[in-house]
Design an enzyme around this catalytic site. Structure first.
Site, short mmCIF file in Angstrom:
data_model
loop_
_atom_site.label_atom_id
_atom_site.label_comp_id
_atom_site.label_asym_id
_atom_site.label_seq_id
_atom_site.Cartn_x
_atom_site.Cartn_y
_atom_site.Cartn_z
N GLY A 9 -17.94 80.21 -53.63
CA GLY A 9 -17.57 79.18 -52.88
C GLY A 9 -17.30 77.86 -53.40
N GLY A 12 -15.45 74.47 -52.60
CA GLY A 12 -15.42 74.18 -51.27
C GLY A 12 -16.48 72.76 -51.40
CG MET A 14 -21.44 73.31 -47.57
SD MET A 14 -22.97 72.11 -47.63
CE MET A 14 -24.27 72.76 -48.57
CB THR A 98 -20.79 82.00 -45.00
OG1 THR A 98 -20.67 81.85 -46.15
CG2 THR A 98 -19.69 82.21 -44.30
CB ALA A 121 -30.61 79.50 -42.58
CB SER A 122 -26.63 78.75 -38.61
OG SER A 122 -27.84 78.31 -37.91
CG ASN A 123 -28.57 72.98 -40.44
OD1 ASN A 123 -29.29 72.36 -41.02
ND2 ASN A 123 -27.64 72.31 -39.60
CG HIS A 154 -19.70 70.13 -37.34
ND1 HIS A 154 -20.39 70.70 -36.30
CD2 HIS A 154 -20.38 70.56 -38.58
CE1 HIS A 154 -21.64 71.10 -36.58
NE2 HIS A 154 -21.83 70.97 -37.94
CE LYS A 158 -19.20 74.36 -37.84
NZ LYS A 158 -19.46 75.09 -39.13
N GLY A 164 -22.49 77.26 -36.08
CA GLY A 164 -23.42 78.15 -36.30
C GLY A 164 -24.94 77.48 -35.89
P1 NAD Z 1 -14.89 74.78 -47.39
O1 NAD Z 1 -13.80 75.36 -46.62
O2 NAD Z 1 -14.87 73.56 -47.95
O3 NAD Z 1 -15.27 75.83 -48.66
C1 NAD Z 1 -15.11 77.23 -48.58
C2 NAD Z 1 -15.05 77.87 -49.72
O4 NAD Z 1 -14.97 79.22 -50.01
C3 NAD Z 1 -13.75 77.34 -50.46
O5 NAD Z 1 -13.77 76.87 -51.68
C4 NAD Z 1 -12.89 78.83 -50.33
O6 NAD Z 1 -11.96 78.68 -51.33
C5 NAD Z 1 -13.99 79.77 -50.50
N1 NAD Z 1 -13.53 80.91 -49.81
C6 NAD Z 1 -12.92 81.25 -48.60
N2 NAD Z 1 -12.68 82.53 -48.46
C7 NAD Z 1 -12.90 83.00 -49.60
C8 NAD Z 1 -12.62 84.20 -50.26
N3 NAD Z 1 -12.14 85.41 -49.49
N4 NAD Z 1 -13.11 84.74 -51.56
C9 NAD Z 1 -13.49 83.48 -52.28
N5 NAD Z 1 -14.01 82.37 -52.06
C10 NAD Z 1 -13.39 82.00 -50.58
O7 NAD Z 1 -16.24 74.78 -46.53
P2 NAD Z 1 -17.75 74.27 -46.76
O8 NAD Z 1 -17.76 73.06 -45.69
O9 NAD Z 1 -18.01 74.08 -47.96
O10 NAD Z 1 -18.53 75.35 -45.58
C11 NAD Z 1 -18.56 76.73 -46.22
C12 NAD Z 1 -19.28 77.48 -45.20
O11 NAD Z 1 -20.91 77.00 -45.13
C13 NAD Z 1 -18.79 77.40 -43.69
O12 NAD Z 1 -18.89 78.60 -43.01
C14 NAD Z 1 -19.55 76.28 -43.19
O13 NAD Z 1 -19.67 76.45 -41.51
C15 NAD Z 1 -21.01 76.73 -43.55
N6 NAD Z 1 -22.07 75.68 -43.88
C16 NAD Z 1 -23.23 75.94 -43.60
C17 NAD Z 1 -24.26 75.12 -43.68
C18 NAD Z 1 -25.73 75.41 -43.59
O14 NAD Z 1 -26.60 74.76 -43.82
N7 NAD Z 1 -25.89 76.99 -43.38
C19 NAD Z 1 -24.15 73.80 -43.92
C20 NAD Z 1 -22.58 73.22 -44.13
C21 NAD Z 1 -21.67 74.35 -44.13
#
Ligand code: NAD
Length: 273
Positions: A9, A12, A14, A98, A121-123, A154, A158, A164
């Site tokens: 990912g 994205g 993160m 995720t 972890a959700s966070n 958010h 999102k 989460g």
């Molecule tokens: P984002 O949309 O900016 O990035 C997601 C990335 O995943 C993108 O680059 C996308 O191309 C890639 N992706 C999606 N589907 C795919 C697939 N099938 N195959 C390959 N790559 C794929 O999102 P983000 O803001 O970076 O957040 C990503 C995830 O992390 C979300 O689920 C978000 O809720 C979660 N998140 C969790 C925390 C935590 O602390 N746990 C913090 C922030 C975000």
């Protein structure tokens, strides 16, 4: 030698924050940056994409081509499930940030923890994990007498709602009170009339702008209220936590040489809370 960390990912929000956290870490290094195979980022330099200058690390479109000790995945549920089973087949631990899995997906994901250490972890921020402890205390002391409402905000991109993190906060409170969150959660109040039902936990969601992540839980009693709030101002707080979890999974974070056995862990295990 620095621990080799691959990031899926990567394209994205993160993914880029993780690159920054890994460049700043002395104990870990970014060894592979992975995006979806059809992404226009394949072949570009990972550092240039993350705004960190040239790292001499070309972005790849498949995990098959990655060399790593531990994977950090912040992508989307379908991709995370595939990446977790890839790691399980190769005996590599995985950190998963995720969110938005449905019940069946979560069950499938956690099955992989029979084979490898998996930290989900959700966070991943330290502050939110501290809030989980504070919420337990508040629920124990005030939970039976107070109405409990949770408000989260958010950024406009999102995809899942409630977040989460909000659901995890609700679960902590419900578990502490011996209630089943799936039975007591109220997601918004459209179409509802009349007084608020006791014993429910209300969730309200705000989406807009570039808000990184705000969560407030209110314990509303007669004559007083307690609010527990967390505001993330930078994704680096999540990214640094995820890198800490990755190091912990390979035995570099806790007691020296203590590598966790296969199993399902979360950030509270990493922080020793
Ligand atoms: P984002 O949309 O900016 O990035 C997601 C990335 O995943 C993108 O680059 C996308 O191309 C890639 N992706 C999606 N589907 C795919 C697939 N099938 N195959 C390959 N790559 C794929 O999102 P983000 O803001 O970076 O957040 C990503 C995830 O992390 C979300 O689920 C978000 O809720 C979660 N998140 C969790 C925390 C935590 O602390 N746990 C913090 C922030 C975000």
């Amino acid at each position: 030698m620095a621990v080799k960390v691959a990031v899926t990912g990567f394209g994205g929000r993160m993914g880029r924050a993780l690159a920054q956290a890994l460049v700043q870490s002395e104990a870990a290094e970014l060894s592979a940056a992975i995006v979806r195979p059809d992404s226009s980022l394949v072949g570009a330099d990972a550092g240039e994409v993350a705004g960190l200058g040239n790292l001499g690390l070309p972005i790849v479109g498949s995990l098959e081509k990655a060399e790593f000790d531990v994977l950090i995945d912040f992508s989307a549920p379908a991709a995370t499930l595939a990446n977790a089973s890839f790691c399980a087949e190769r005996d590599k631990p995985i950190v998963i940030g995720t969110t938005g899995f449905d019940g069946e997906e979560k069950e499938r994901l956690l099955k992989e923890a029979d084979r490898i250490p998996l930290c989900l972890a959700s966070n991943f921020s330290t502050g939110v994990n501290l809030c989980f402890q504070l919420l337990q205390m508040a629920a124990r002391v005030m939970g039976e007498d107070a109405d409990i409402e949770l408000v989260e905000a958010h950024h406009r991109h999102k995809v899942d709602a409630p977040s989460g993190t909000a659901l995890s906060m609700g679960e902590v409170i419900a578990d502490t009170l011996g209630r089943d969150l799936s039975k007591v959660a109220v997601y918004g109040r459209e179409g509802q009339t009349g007084a608020r039902e006791r014993d429910t936990i209300g969730f309200a969601t705000v989406r807009g702008g570039d808000v990184v992540g705000d969560h407030t839980v209110m314990f509303l009693a007669d004559g007083e209220r307690v609010e527990i709030s967390h505001r993330a101002s930078s994704r680096l707080s999540f990214a640094r936590g995820a890198v800490r979890a990755a190091l912990w999974l390979v035995g570099e974070g806790g007691e020296v040489g203590e590598k966790p056995a296969p199993g399902h862990y979360d950030m509270r295990d990493v922080l020793g809370l």
